[in-house]
Design a protein around this motif. Structure first.
Motif: not given
Length: 133
Positions: A106-133
């Motif tokens: 059985e499977h459920w999910d929660v999906l979000q578009d990945e934010a760029t650094k410019a779009d991140s209010t927190s200034g932190l990446p949503m995944f891993g330690n760096s923003f996507p290029h």
């Protein structure tokens, strides 16, 4: 659940996701997904075939990267990134899976578009330690 059981369930999910999403080996993937697989995602047709057909329809550049993974009893939650799916930005996902008889049942999910650094209010990446290029 024992620590060994939790580790086995996490390993099962990681191997299943790599087999289906990265290697796109549908025959091998059948051993990971139960024939009676229940899909709760609004954007995926029912059952194992619904999931496999979705992946078959996506571009060959599809890539899944796992991040944090936790297990509790028969449930595994993995935080990951889906990229190369033909959309402008990667998806960050929290996938919740129930394991039964050694297969994804059985499977459920929660999906979000990945934010760029410019779009991140927190200034932190949503995944891993760096923003996507």
């Amino acid at each position: 659940m024992t620590t060994a059981g939790a580790a086995a369930n996490k390993a099962l999910v990681l191997e299943a996701f790599d087999t289906l999403f990265n290697r796109r080996d549908y025959t091998a993937a059948e051993r990971f997904w139960s024939p009676s697989y229940i899909q709760h995602s609004a954007h995926i047709e029912p059952g194992r075939d619904g999931l496999f057909n979705l992946i078959k329809a996506l571009p060959p550049g599809l890539r899944y990267e796992p991040g944090v993974i936790v297990a509790d009893g028969d449930y595994v939650i993995v935080h990951g990134r889906f990229s190369g799916h033909g959309r402008p930005v990667a998806w960050i996902a929290a996938d919740i899976l129930r394991i039964e008889n050694g297969a994804l049942a059985e499977h459920w999910d929660v999906l979000q578009d990945e934010a760029t650094k410019a779009d991140s209010t927190s200034g932190l990446p949503m995944f891993g330690n760096s923003f996507p290029h």
